[in-house]
Write an enzyme that holds these catalytic residues in place. Structure first.
Site, PDB file in Angstrom:
ATOM      1  N   GLY A   1      -2.690  -4.253   1.143  1.00 50.13           N
ATOM      2  CA  GLY A   1      -2.601  -5.630   1.678  1.00 50.13           C
ATOM      3  C   GLY A   1      -1.852  -6.183   2.862  1.00 50.13           C
ATOM      4  O   GLY A   1      -1.713  -5.223   3.648  1.00 50.13           O
ATOM      5  N   SER A   2      -1.244  -7.143   2.754  1.00 46.17           N
ATOM      6  CA  SER A   2      -0.528  -7.808   3.988  1.00 46.17           C
ATOM      7  C   SER A   2       0.572  -6.874   4.418  1.00 46.17           C
ATOM      8  O   SER A   2       0.904  -6.934   5.737  1.00 46.17           O
ATOM      9  CB  SER A   2       0.125  -8.938   3.547  1.00 46.17           C
ATOM     10  OG  SER A   2      -1.071 -10.110   2.942  1.00 46.17           O
ATOM     11  N   VAL A   3       1.069  -5.879   3.715  1.00 45.19           N
ATOM     12  CA  VAL A   3       2.251  -5.223   4.360  1.00 45.19           C
ATOM     13  C   VAL A   3       1.549  -4.174   5.375  1.00 45.19           C
ATOM     14  O   VAL A   3       2.268  -3.726   6.005  1.00 45.19           O
ATOM     15  CB  VAL A   3       2.956  -4.166   3.125  1.00 45.19           C
ATOM     16  CG1 VAL A   3       3.555  -5.036   2.295  1.00 45.19           C
ATOM     17  CG2 VAL A   3       1.540  -3.402   2.633  1.00 45.19           C
ATOM     18  N   PHE A   4       0.168  -4.140   5.770  1.00 45.17           N
ATOM     19  CA  PHE A   4      -0.201  -3.528   6.541  1.00 45.17           C
ATOM     20  C   PHE A   4      -0.550  -4.257   7.981  1.00 45.17           C
ATOM     21  O   PHE A   4      -0.580  -3.659   9.103  1.00 45.17           O
ATOM     22  CB  PHE A   4      -1.919  -3.269   6.327  1.00 45.17           C
ATOM     23  CG  PHE A   4      -2.542  -2.053   6.479  1.00 45.17           C
ATOM     24  CD1 PHE A   4      -1.646  -0.776   6.139  1.00 45.17           C
ATOM     25  CD2 PHE A   4      -3.497  -1.707   7.214  1.00 45.17           C
ATOM     26  CE1 PHE A   4      -2.108   0.611   6.280  1.00 45.17           C
ATOM     27  CE2 PHE A   4      -3.988  -0.412   7.545  1.00 45.17           C
ATOM     28  CZ  PHE A   4      -3.186   0.560   7.113  1.00 45.17           C
ATOM     29  N   LYS A   5      -0.195  -5.610   7.912  1.00 43.15           N
ATOM     30  CA  LYS A   5      -0.323  -6.389   9.123  1.00 43.15           C
ATOM     31  C   LYS A   5       0.731  -5.840  10.135  1.00 43.15           C
ATOM     32  O   LYS A   5       0.241  -5.934  11.464  1.00 43.15           O
ATOM     33  CB  LYS A   5       0.256  -7.778   8.852  1.00 43.15           C
ATOM     34  CG  LYS A   5      -1.144  -8.362   8.139  1.00 43.15           C
ATOM     35  CD  LYS A   5      -1.174  -9.813   7.649  1.00 43.15           C
ATOM     36  CE  LYS A   5      -2.226 -10.314   6.662  1.00 43.15           C
ATOM     37  NZ  LYS A   5      -1.772 -11.411   5.820  1.00 43.15           N
TER      38      LYS A   5
END
Lengths: 399, 678
Positions: free
Chosen positions: B307-311
């Site tokens: 999820g967003s922690v990948f951004k």
């Protein structure tokens, strides 16, 4: 030395010269230190090995590691007491004691069959006396020796008389032997027969009777073996113990394993494994196997040397005995020790079928300890009597 | 004399031989008899000596069969220790109470049973029934306390003895249990390090020739010699205190949000050392339950959509390629954007925002646009450099690689979703190491869990220094992305709850949908990854909460507070000084934060501060140097000394007040240390 001995014998009947040179000797004159030493070393060594072989089992069974050692010490002490009495008793009284000892032994052997009898290991051989179990068959050997020595000395030189002397002499053996056989004590029976043979032989039995006796004994043994089937199994087992290593050959195989483990110098005292359940009675019949395991061939040879010493010294005392009676007593006791050791060790060596005879002074056995210690006392007494004789007579001869 | 009476008569009958003849013959025959007997005895002696000195093969074979037995003893299993040398797994000889029923006399049985019952807490009738069995070996109680064993030995009954069995013991209980794993009854490591390093820990097997008696009992004590092939000690990078703090934080998460599971890892940014790796719910390896679920080490065994922690990784790639800078503007299309035939959305619609704000508000559309502008051939290798799509190579079993699509067969929509952590899977450890690479100025370290392996005497067998894996991005890029990530915890960001008093936090929240059977379902995984202190990162921490069922499901709410809790306690434990200015900055303090009157360590379990460390025995080559044991508990002493082959005599209870031999004395294994406790 044999010259001296013969001189003393020839001088013995002449009572007059002895009185002429009557000298008061100390009562310890002629005390045979060698005999005493051998016996003491054997007894001490025996205690050590009994402790070594039995402490584990005794601790497990009785909660007392010294159970057997204590009883053996008591036996040795009682025997030493008897020996001391023998040493201080006039020679003639000792000889007069032959019949009472013989009859007393017969009475005990009969008592074994009474309710007093105590059974162990499938045989009734003991009389229960409180904490101590008396084994009369141990007494039967010395009883036979003293009664036959007395009888044969009384009939000295008349052994050609088969009906008048030889048969009655053999008759003295009969009740003892029958009672012992009745207890299925085959080992002691063999010893009794052997001792009778030895005493007759030394007393001067004619060779034809000797051969006949040996032949007859062999026939009798064969008969006994045939009567009791368990003896056949034992017989087979000693020829090849590995034929039935878990049954009849079990003890011998275990003994051999113990000896093989011991090697030349042994595994050290109390470290033997044979006594840990492998040998059923490591402190009695198969003590030599334990000695072999823990002290090796060295220990085993020491046992042999001490036993040979015992026999040889008894024979020496016999040859220096004051009279035929003393000579027969001494060689009788010597032969008893020798035969017991021979059979006991022969069984361990797989050269004889299993018997159940103690190794003198080494195997545990309180009754045997009493009797054997007393026997050593008797031997020393014979030696002292011989020395007293020589001390009195040769003086007259030399002067 | 009687004989003389008769002999004195003249030989009337010719049959009576002369005395001299009789005597001479008797002496001769005495010689013959004794000679014969002695010769026979000699023969028996020769036979005996022969049996001693050259026994037959048959005898030797039989002797070997019945007296000797080969036993394979397991060597002492190595210990597992944390970075400071605290024992996490050790082997303790635990006593069993054994009875030989054949040595109990019937009359004493009831009393003995009653006395034993009081000692070993087994009903007396149960003991009695064991005493009555036809047997020579009955276990009355297993794994009793050493003091109980001593009391049983004090009964000094011939039927009783204490048998000591080596048993794996985890002094810290549940601590790091998924990392450590456990050992099965046969002594083989199962799961965790116990399994993966079994070969080193287990050591060799000691083949012993066991002498046994007729009853199969040992003649000698066969316990010696086990040290010969002792297993290696494994030193970990884990920090007991950080691990504890992490597990406590996860416990709090479980209480507040009742998830299926929660897991976290704490990484030392500059070395790649794993300081903590925790999972909740957990299990006690000293007392295994039947449920295998808590044994899973989600940190490496779960490959989840991040999820967003990948951004941040997407942003880093774009910055590194010179596409954007922190303050470059990007159009987030008002929250809806069509790629091919698919539409992607933002939860909170934005128009033109900076790249920093892209991270702060977590825009999917912005991230997707960056990835599309980079193109698969450029973007995906960055993700590989950050460690995604392949195993990191940690010494633990079951590590997953995650799935990262190949540039040649990725569709534009897939590339777009990968930019914000969908259609890609990663383990929490991969996320932590990737974030740590940003904190480490773009250099990704290999994750290090085992620092060295030593033998019994402390000689290193195998050493693993911190190792660089790849350079993911330049230092400038990395530092700028970290600086951008600070905005996430600032007012208006998604993770204000991740703030740590006195330290600036750079992080990223994530709330991933769980894919089930190829479709996204209701389940969510809320995560937070962060770096503290943001100005010069020391720790990278990842916290993931799998399917929280109470309260919120957002990473900023379920995971961020746990992050803050772990970070605060760990930084203080590691001695990283807080920024005094930040402690006064009301705007950056968490809501409801009251500055402590003096910096306390109340977050830490008190024993971790006061404990004087584990008892260490120094090996002098021949024996151990006895340490000062005063003040130690019986448990500590037993755990330290029994594995060293020292036997203990404990008197009293409480802590050690007197010891024999004294501290500093040398003692060889197998000897006794007597202790008085009060």
């Amino acid at each position: 030395m044999s010259t001296t001995a013969r001189t003393s014998i020839s001088a013995a009947p002449a009572s007059a010269p002895r009185k002429a040179v009557a000298v008061r000797h100390p009562w310890t004159l002629g005390f045979d230190g060698t005999m005493f030493g051998i016996a003491a070393v054997l007894a001490g060594f025996g205690l050590l090995m009994i402790l070594s072989a039995s402490s584990l089992g005794a601790d497990a069974t009785f909660g007392d590691a010294f159970h057997y050692v204590t009883r053996q010490v008591v036996g040795l002490c009682l025997g030493a007491g008897c020996a001391l009495v023998i040493l201080r008793t006039p020679w003639t009284w000792i000889r007069r004691g032959s019949w009472p000892v013989y009859l007393f032994t017969l009475a005990l052997l009969i008592a074994v069959m009474s309710p007093l009898g105590h059974s162990a290991k499938g045989a009734t051989r003991w009389i229960a006396l409180g904490p101590i179990n008396l084994q009369p068959s141990e007494l039967s050997k010395i009883a036979l020796i003293v009664i036959l020595a007395d009888f044969l000395a009384n009939n000295r030189g008349r052994l050609k008389d088969f009906v008048g002397v030889v048969l009655p002499g053999a008759g003295l053996l009969a009740p003892l032997a029958l009672l012992v056989i009745f207890q299925k004590d085959f080992g002691t029976t063999v010893i009794l027969l052997g001792l009778t043979g030895v005493l007759f032989f030394v007393a001067g039995l004619q060779w034809r009777y000797v051969f006949a006796g040996v032949g007859g004994a062999a026939g009798l043994l064969a008969l006994l073996v045939l009567i009791e089937p368990y003896r056949i199994r034992r017989l087979v087992s000693f020829v090849d113990p590995f034929a039935d290593p878990d049954g009849a050959g079990y003890q011998v195989v275990q003994g051999w394993i113990a000896l093989a483990t011991g090697g030349a110098f042994g595994t050290g005292l109390a470290s033997g494994v044979a006594q840990r359940g492998f040998l059923p009675e490591p402190h009695t019949d198969f003590i030599s196997a334990v000695i072999g395991e823990e002290l090796g061939a060295i220990g085993f040879c020491l046992v042999i040397a001490l036993q040979i010493g015992l026999v040889w010294r008894a024979a020496t005392i016999a040859r220096r005995a004051p009279d035929l009676y003393g000579l027969l007593i001494a060689i009788g006791i010597g032969a008893m020790f020798g035969a017991q050791a021979l059979i006991n060790l022969g069984v361990v060596g797989g050269m004889m079928p299993a018997k159940g005879l103690v190794l003198p002074f080494l195997s545990y056995g309180a009754s045997a300890a009493v009797v054997h210690t007393a026997c050593v006392g008797l031997l020393i007494r014979v030696g002292m009597e011989g020395a007293r004789e020589r001390a009195s007579a040769p003086v007259a001869k030399e002067s | 004399m009687r004989s003389s009476d008769r002999i004195q008569l003249p030989p009337l009958e010719p049959r009576v031989e002369p005395v001299e003849v009789v005597r001479a013959r008797a002496e001769g025959r005495t010689r013959a008899i004794s000679g014969l007997l002695c010769a026979l005895l000699l023969a028996v002696g020769v036979r005996g000596a022969q049996l001693c000195l050259s026994p037959s093969d048959q005898t030797l074979r039989q002797a070997a069969v019945q007296r000797w037995d080969q036993v394979t003893l397991r060597a002492r299993r190595g210990e597992v220790l944390d970075r400071a040398g605290h024992r996490l797994a050790t082997s303790v000889a635990t006593p069993n109470v054994v009875i030989d029923p054949s040595r109990v006399k019937p009359e004493e049985a009831p009393e003995l049973a009653a006395r034993l019952s009081a000692l070993i807490d087994v009903p007396a009738d149960q003991i009695l029934s064991k005493m009555n069995r036809e047997s020579r070996y009955q276990r009355l109680a297993v794994q009793v306390h050493p003091a109980t064993a001593a009391a049983v030995e004090a009964l000094d009954h011939p039927s009783l003895w204490i048998e000591r069995e080596p048993r794996r013991y985890y002094p810290e209980g549940m601590l790091a249990s998924q990392v450590l794993g456990f050992v099965d009854a046969s002594g083989s490591g199962r799961e965790g390090l116990e399994a993966s390093l079994d070969g080193m820990l287990r050591g060799g097997q000691v083949l012993l020739q066991r002498r046994r008696d007729r009853h199969g009992m040992n003649v000698d004590d066969p316990t010696g010699g086990q040290d010969l092939a002792a297993g290696m000690d494994v030193h970990l990078t884990l920090d007991r205190t950080v691990q504890r703090v992490t597990e406590r934080a996860l416990e709090g998460v479980v209480e507040r949000h009742a998830p299926k599971a929660a897991f976290a890892a704490v990484i030392d940014v500059s070395t790649g050392d794993i300081l903590a790796m925790a999972n909740a719910p957990t299990f006690n390896p000293n007392d295994l339950g039947d449920d295998p679920a808590p044994r899973k080490n989600h940190v490496i065994q779960d490959a989840i959509e991040p999820g967003s922690v990948f951004k941040p990784f997407t942003v880093a790639a774009a910055v590194e390629e010179g596409l954007v800078k922190a303050d470059s503007m990007i159009d987030c299309e008002g929250g809806s954007y069509v790629i091919g035939r698919s539409r992607i959305r933002d939860d909170h619609p934005h128009g033109m925002i900076t790249i920093r704000e892209l991270l702060k508000y977590s825009s999917n559309i912005g991230s997707a646009k960056l990835a599309l502008r980079l193109g698969a051939e450029t973007f995906l290798p960055y993700l590989q450099a950050f460690g995604f799509g392949s195993r990191l190579g940690i010494q633990l079993p079951g590590e997953r690689s995650g799935v990262l699509r190949k540039p040649q067969n990725i569709k534009p929509i897939e590339l777009a979703t990968t930019a914000y952590g969908q259609g890609v899977t990663a383990t929490p450890l991969q996320l932590a190491m990737g974030i740590a690479a940003l904190g480490n100025h773009g250099v990704r370290m290999k994750p290090r869990l085992v620092s060295r392996v030593e033998d019994l005497h402390g000689v290193p067998e195998w050493v693993q220094p911190p190792t660089r894996d790849t350079v993911a991005v330049s230092p400038t890029t990395a530092d700028s992305v970290v600086e951008m990530m600070i905005s996430v915890t600032e007012d208006g960001g998604t993770a204000t709850r991740a703030r740590v008093p006195g330290y600036r936090v750079a992080g990223k929240t994530g709330t991933a949908q769980k894919a089930e059977n190829g479709r996204y379902g209701e389940g969510r995984i809320g995560s937070f990854v962060g770096l503290v202190p943001a100005d010069d990162p020391v720790l990278a921490i990842v916290v993931s909460v799998d399917e929280p069922s109470m309260g919120s499901r957002y990473g900023g709410i379920v995971a961020a507070p746990a992050f803050a809790e772990i970070a605060a306690a760990s930084l203080r434990h590691l001695g990283v000084a807080p920024d005094p200015a930040l402690l006064q900055d009301k705007a950056y303090l968490p809501k409801g934060y009251v500055p402590p009157t003096e910096p306390t360590e109340e977050e830490l379990p008190p024993e971790s501060l006061d404990a004087p460390g584990p008892i260490r025995l120094a090996w002098t080559g021949e024996g151990w140097t006895v340490p000062d044991l005063r003040g130690r508990s019986a448990r500590e002493v037993v755990a330290a000394l029994e594995p060293a082959g020292l036997s203990l005599e404990l008197k009293g209870s409480g802590t050690v007040v007197d010891q024999q031999p004294p501290a500093g004395a040398a003692i060889a294994p197998g000897h006794e240390v007597a202790l008085v406790l009060r």
